[in-house]
Write a protein that holds these residues in place. Structure first.
Motif, PDB file in Angstrom:
ATOM      1  N   LYS A  70       0.822  -1.110   0.141  1.00 55.95           N
ATOM      2  CA  LYS A  70      -0.128  -0.079  -0.037  1.00 55.95           C
ATOM      3  C   LYS A  70       0.823   1.244   0.036  1.00 55.95           C
ATOM      4  O   LYS A  70       0.688   2.162   0.819  1.00 55.95           O
ATOM      5  N   ARG A  71       1.673   1.275  -0.990  1.00 53.55           N
ATOM      6  CA  ARG A  71       2.737   2.436  -1.247  1.00 53.55           C
ATOM      7  C   ARG A  71       3.191   2.269  -2.450  1.00 53.55           C
ATOM      8  O   ARG A  71       2.991   1.425  -3.314  1.00 53.55           O
ATOM      9  N   LEU A  72       4.016   3.346  -2.716  1.00 54.35           N
ATOM     10  CA  LEU A  72       4.388   3.430  -4.230  1.00 54.35           C
ATOM     11  C   LEU A  72       5.775   2.512  -4.197  1.00 54.35           C
ATOM     12  O   LEU A  72       5.846   1.931  -5.376  1.00 54.35           O
ATOM     13  N   LEU A  73       6.594   2.605  -3.181  1.00 55.69           N
ATOM     14  CA  LEU A  73       8.025   1.739  -3.238  1.00 55.69           C
ATOM     15  C   LEU A  73       8.132   0.876  -1.969  1.00 55.69           C
ATOM     16  O   LEU A  73       7.766   1.441  -0.850  1.00 55.69           O
ATOM     17  N   TYR A  74       8.692  -0.176  -2.109  1.00 54.42           N
ATOM     18  CA  TYR A  74       9.270  -0.789  -0.987  1.00 54.42           C
ATOM     19  C   TYR A  74      10.834  -1.177  -1.308  1.00 54.42           C
ATOM     20  O   TYR A  74      11.417  -1.384  -2.423  1.00 54.42           O
ATOM     21  N   TYR A  75      11.545  -0.937  -0.142  1.00 59.66           N
ATOM     22  CA  TYR A  75      13.081  -1.258  -0.248  1.00 59.66           C
ATOM     23  C   TYR A  75      13.575  -1.943   0.846  1.00 59.66           C
ATOM     24  O   TYR A  75      13.149  -1.485   2.120  1.00 59.66           O
ATOM     25  N   PHE A  76      14.745  -2.787   0.720  1.00 59.32           N
ATOM     26  CA  PHE A  76      15.671  -2.900   1.917  1.00 59.32           C
ATOM     27  C   PHE A  76      17.031  -3.291   1.291  1.00 59.32           C
ATOM     28  O   PHE A  76      17.214  -3.263   0.075  1.00 59.32           O
ATOM     29  N   GLU A  77      18.118  -3.360   2.265  1.00 56.60           N
ATOM     30  CA  GLU A  77      19.387  -3.285   2.034  1.00 56.60           C
ATOM     31  C   GLU A  77      20.074  -4.637   2.623  1.00 56.60           C
ATOM     32  O   GLU A  77      19.894  -5.064   3.642  1.00 56.60           O
ATOM     33  N   MET A  78      21.287  -5.094   1.914  1.00 58.42           N
ATOM     34  CA  MET A  78      21.950  -5.966   2.658  1.00 58.42           C
ATOM     35  C   MET A  78      23.507  -5.268   2.564  1.00 58.42           C
ATOM     36  O   MET A  78      24.191  -4.928   1.388  1.00 58.42           O
ATOM     37  N   TYR A  79      24.212  -5.488   3.717  1.00 59.62           N
ATOM     38  CA  TYR A  79      25.521  -5.334   3.670  1.00 59.62           C
ATOM     39  C   TYR A  79      26.373  -6.452   3.855  1.00 59.62           C
ATOM     40  O   TYR A  79      26.194  -7.485   4.585  1.00 59.62           O
ATOM     41  N   VAL A  80      27.407  -6.597   2.823  1.00 55.65           N
ATOM     42  CA  VAL A  80      28.244  -7.853   2.788  1.00 55.65           C
ATOM     43  C   VAL A  80      29.292  -7.541   3.612  1.00 55.65           C
ATOM     44  O   VAL A  80      30.404  -7.059   3.135  1.00 55.65           O
ATOM     45  N   LYS A  81      29.327  -8.156   4.868  1.00 50.52           N
ATOM     46  CA  LYS A  81      30.389  -7.985   5.785  1.00 50.52           C
ATOM     47  C   LYS A  81      31.401  -9.125   5.426  1.00 50.52           C
ATOM     48  O   LYS A  81      32.627  -8.746   5.572  1.00 50.52           O
ATOM     49  N   ASP A  82      31.109 -10.252   4.671  1.00 50.86           N
ATOM     50  CA  ASP A  82      32.286 -11.296   4.072  1.00 50.86           C
ATOM     51  C   ASP A  82      31.752 -11.795   3.219  1.00 50.86           C
ATOM     52  O   ASP A  82      30.585 -12.839   3.293  1.00 50.86           O
ATOM     53  N   ALA A  83      32.409 -11.752   2.055  1.00 48.05           N
ATOM     54  CA  ALA A  83      32.074 -12.582   0.862  1.00 48.05           C
ATOM     55  C   ALA A  83      32.234 -14.033   0.921  1.00 48.05           C
ATOM     56  O   ALA A  83      32.005 -14.409  -0.021  1.00 48.05           O
ATOM     57  N   GLY A  84      33.049 -14.478   1.708  1.00 48.33           N
ATOM     58  CA  GLY A  84      33.584 -15.783   1.852  1.00 48.33           C
ATOM     59  C   GLY A  84      34.325 -16.560   0.787  1.00 48.33           C
ATOM     60  O   GLY A  84      35.396 -15.533   0.116  1.00 48.33           O
ATOM     61  N   VAL A  85      34.227 -17.526   0.732  1.00 50.94           N
ATOM     62  CA  VAL A  85      35.301 -18.392  -0.103  1.00 50.94           C
ATOM     63  C   VAL A  85      35.110 -18.021  -1.768  1.00 50.94           C
ATOM     64  O   VAL A  85      35.850 -17.841  -2.678  1.00 50.94           O
ATOM     65  N   LYS A  86      33.746 -17.987  -2.047  1.00 50.58           N
ATOM     66  CA  LYS A  86      33.276 -17.844  -3.524  1.00 50.58           C
ATOM     67  C   LYS A  86      32.393 -16.761  -3.806  1.00 50.58           C
ATOM     68  O   LYS A  86      31.955 -16.391  -4.919  1.00 50.58           O
ATOM     69  N   GLY A  87      32.100 -15.891  -2.835  1.00 48.02           N
ATOM     70  CA  GLY A  87      31.166 -14.715  -2.793  1.00 48.02           C
ATOM     71  C   GLY A  87      29.634 -14.970  -3.577  1.00 48.02           C
ATOM     72  O   GLY A  87      29.308 -14.042  -4.378  1.00 48.02           O
ATOM     73  N   GLN A  88      29.246 -16.228  -3.115  1.00 49.59           N
ATOM     74  CA  GLN A  88      28.039 -16.340  -3.834  1.00 49.59           C
ATOM     75  C   GLN A  88      26.816 -15.954  -3.070  1.00 49.59           C
ATOM     76  O   GLN A  88      25.736 -16.742  -2.527  1.00 49.59           O
ATOM     77  N   VAL A  89      26.756 -14.592  -2.621  1.00 49.42           N
ATOM     78  CA  VAL A  89      25.790 -13.957  -1.803  1.00 49.42           C
ATOM     79  C   VAL A  89      24.753 -13.542  -2.768  1.00 49.42           C
ATOM     80  O   VAL A  89      25.219 -13.215  -4.014  1.00 49.42           O
ATOM     81  N   SER A  90      23.358 -13.393  -2.318  1.00 47.80           N
ATOM     82  CA  SER A  90      22.513 -12.879  -3.228  1.00 47.80           C
ATOM     83  C   SER A  90      21.389 -12.165  -2.388  1.00 47.80           C
ATOM     84  O   SER A  90      21.118 -12.364  -1.592  1.00 47.80           O
ATOM     85  N   ILE A  91      20.618 -11.250  -3.169  1.00 47.79           N
ATOM     86  CA  ILE A  91      19.521 -10.441  -2.533  1.00 47.79           C
ATOM     87  C   ILE A  91      18.131 -10.617  -3.535  1.00 47.79           C
ATOM     88  O   ILE A  91      18.444 -10.650  -4.885  1.00 47.79           O
ATOM     89  N   GLY A  92      17.101 -10.543  -3.111  1.00 46.91           N
ATOM     90  CA  GLY A  92      16.014 -10.489  -4.012  1.00 46.91           C
ATOM     91  C   GLY A  92      14.654 -10.685  -3.350  1.00 46.91           C
ATOM     92  O   GLY A  92      14.421 -10.340  -2.012  1.00 46.91           O
ATOM     93  N   PHE A  93      13.575 -11.151  -4.039  1.00 49.06           N
ATOM     94  CA  PHE A  93      12.415 -11.435  -3.657  1.00 49.06           C
ATOM     95  C   PHE A  93      11.649 -12.665  -3.984  1.00 49.06           C
ATOM     96  O   PHE A  93      12.072 -13.282  -5.072  1.00 49.06           O
TER      97      PHE A  93
END
Length: 497
Positions: A98-121
């Motif tokens: 019930k709004r124009l936009l929705y948004y959230f963020e993710m801070y990558v503290k450590d990308a680890g061995v392969k950096g296979q982090v992801s963000i989405g819905f």
């Protein structure tokens, strides 16, 4: 003054100003009560809608990750062997819509061995051992390759990769029906949102020591969301402005609004402004417009509106007794009640409390035993109990909007005395407001239709206050504001098709 209107009204001793046997003035009594309830705006409803606040530790791939005690950080603690060893976790609630936009963020503290982090819905039924975007009804922006995945194993080129120290965001633009993603405060790209149903903000880790922190708005975002939202609203406005609307049609609709409420001075200004630019148009009775009905008692209605707006209730009563005695002949009608209440309110407004008490004993006491008036009478009397009545629960009575309710009531009652009036409902609302109501109803029905089929459309709301703001003042630029409102509704109406 229009003498023919005055003579015909003064000689009449009664008038049928009721709808289905119900006093027309009772509609405005209900409006006065609504002022006390302070109906929530679209903004209020958006703020009240529950939004994600933390990660869902119950529905997650717990065997591959550890969620922090504050439920805002997640770390991959296993060694990935294949594509079903993903550590995915959703937010505790779906993204609000019930709004124009929705948004959230993710801070990558450590990308680890392969950096296979992801963000989405992802949807509620999403498999937590898979990356966002690898399954149907999910979308994800991945850090190791910068690809965007939308329901399949093959990604598409989208943006840069991201790793340790980066802040990545995911959002939904409900106006354009798009997902958008950001990196370190800048928009990476957008993609059409073709997913149905409630969508949960989701993050995932998939190699040893990967760790991310999630921000659901508990602290400022890296991305300037307010500026982005303002830009999106400007885009919507630009789209509305591009809609071609015949100037003569919009002119007549705005003109009918001013005539309905007796804004004669603004009407004259509108006429002068459009004299050389608006082509003539014939708005006949077949189209719902009757010139004589719109002009009925215009001068008297303008005078009475100005008196009530200025708080001169005695003068308004006097003019009504002279011009339209049938309107105020029943002292226990809703019309007389609201006028007496307004007189009492005006005395409190200027600090004449003793006079207000005397007036209340004489004029308001007669309504104490009438159940339909009881609530408003009590609110009026309560004003006397506060040193600063404006700050009390009954302070709404001292606002200009209360005067407008009374002025609108008197205006409608006068229109109802027109012997040619066929539909008393038409006395309550102008043609423009009826158009707004109809298109709003259509848009709300469209929203229900889409919700039943699993979509989450942006909240649609058209408020009477928008119209009042566009055409509320005697000397305001009513034309441009109302034309913009009509164009906006034209765009909404087209979407209903």
């Amino acid at each position: 003054m229009n003498s023919s209107n005055n003579d015909s009204c003064s000689n009449s001793t009664s008038t049928n100003n009721s709808i289905g046997g119900r006093d027309l003035g009772l509609y405005f009594l209900d409006q006065a009560r609504l002022c006390s309830a302070a109906a929530p705006s679209a903004m209020d409803e958006a703020e009240a809608e529950e939004a994600p606040t933390e990660l869902n530790t119950i529905n997650s791939s717990g065997g591959f990750l550890v969620v922090s005690t504050d439920k805002l950080s997640v770390k991959y603690t296993s060694v990935n062997l294949h594509g079903h060893d993903v550590g995915a976790v959703q937010a505790n609630r779906p993204a609000p819509f019930k709004r124009l936009l929705y948004y959230f963020e993710m801070y990558v503290k450590d990308a680890g061995v392969k950096g296979q982090v992801s963000i989405g819905f992802t949807s509620e039924s999403f498999k937590m051992r898979r990356q966002p975007g690898w399954e149907a009804n999910s979308c994800g922006y991945h850090g190791d390759d910068g690809l965007l995945y939308r329901g399949g194993a093959k990604g598409e080129p989208f943006g840069p990769t991201y790793a340790t120290g980066d802040v990545v965001g995911g959002g939904i633009n409900y106006a354009s029906q798009e997902f958008f993603f950001t990196k370190n405060g800048a928009v990476v790209g957008t993609v059409y949102k073709d997913m149905k149903g409630p969508l949960f903000p989701t993050v995932a880790v998939h190699s040893q020591n990967e760790e991310v922190h999630v921000n659901f708005g508990q602290k400022p975002f890296d991305f300037d969301l307010k500026t982005f939202e303002a830009q999106e609203r400007l885009k919507q406005q630009a789209t509305i402005e591009k809609i071609s609307l015949p100037p003569n049609v919009s002119y007549e609709i705005v003109r009918s609004y001013l005539l309905h409420y007796g804004y004669e001075d603004t009407l004259n200004s509108l006429y002068m402004a459009g004299k050389s630019t608006v082509p003539p148009v014939s708005m006949n009775q077949e189209n719902g417009f009757d010139e004589q009905d719109l002009l009925y008692a215009l001068s008297q209605r303008k005078t009475l509106r100005q008196l009530i707006r200025n708080g001169e209730i005695d003068a308004a009563f006097s003019r009504l007794h002279e011009w339209y005695p049938q309107i105020v002949q029943d002292d226990k009608s809703a019309t007389c009640f609201l006028l007496h209440c307004q007189k009492f309110i005006e005395l409190v407004r200027v600090g004449k409390l003793e006079e207000a008490v005397k007036y209340g004993r004489i004029e308001l006491s007669k309504y104490f035993s009438l159940a339909r008036f009881e609530e408003l009478v009590q609110d009026c009397v309560a004003l006397l109990a506060y040193e600063r009545p404006m700050e009390s629960f009954a302070g709404y009575l001292l606002e200009d909007s209360q005067r407008e309710v009374v002025a609108d009531m008197v205006n409608a009652m006068i229109l109802s005395t027109n012997p040619n009036v066929k539909d008393l409902q038409g006395c309550l609302h102008s043609y423009l407001e009826r158009l707004l109501r109809q298109l709003t109803a259509c848009c709300l029905e469209r929203s229900k239709f889409l919700l039943c089929r699993g979509y989450c459309p942006a909240f649609l709301s058209v408020d009477h206050a928008i119209v009042r703001e566009a055409a509320g003042g005697d000397e305001e630029d009513v034309g441009n504001g109302s034309v913009r409102a009509i164009k906006g509704l034209d765009e909404l109406g087209s979407a209903v098709q």
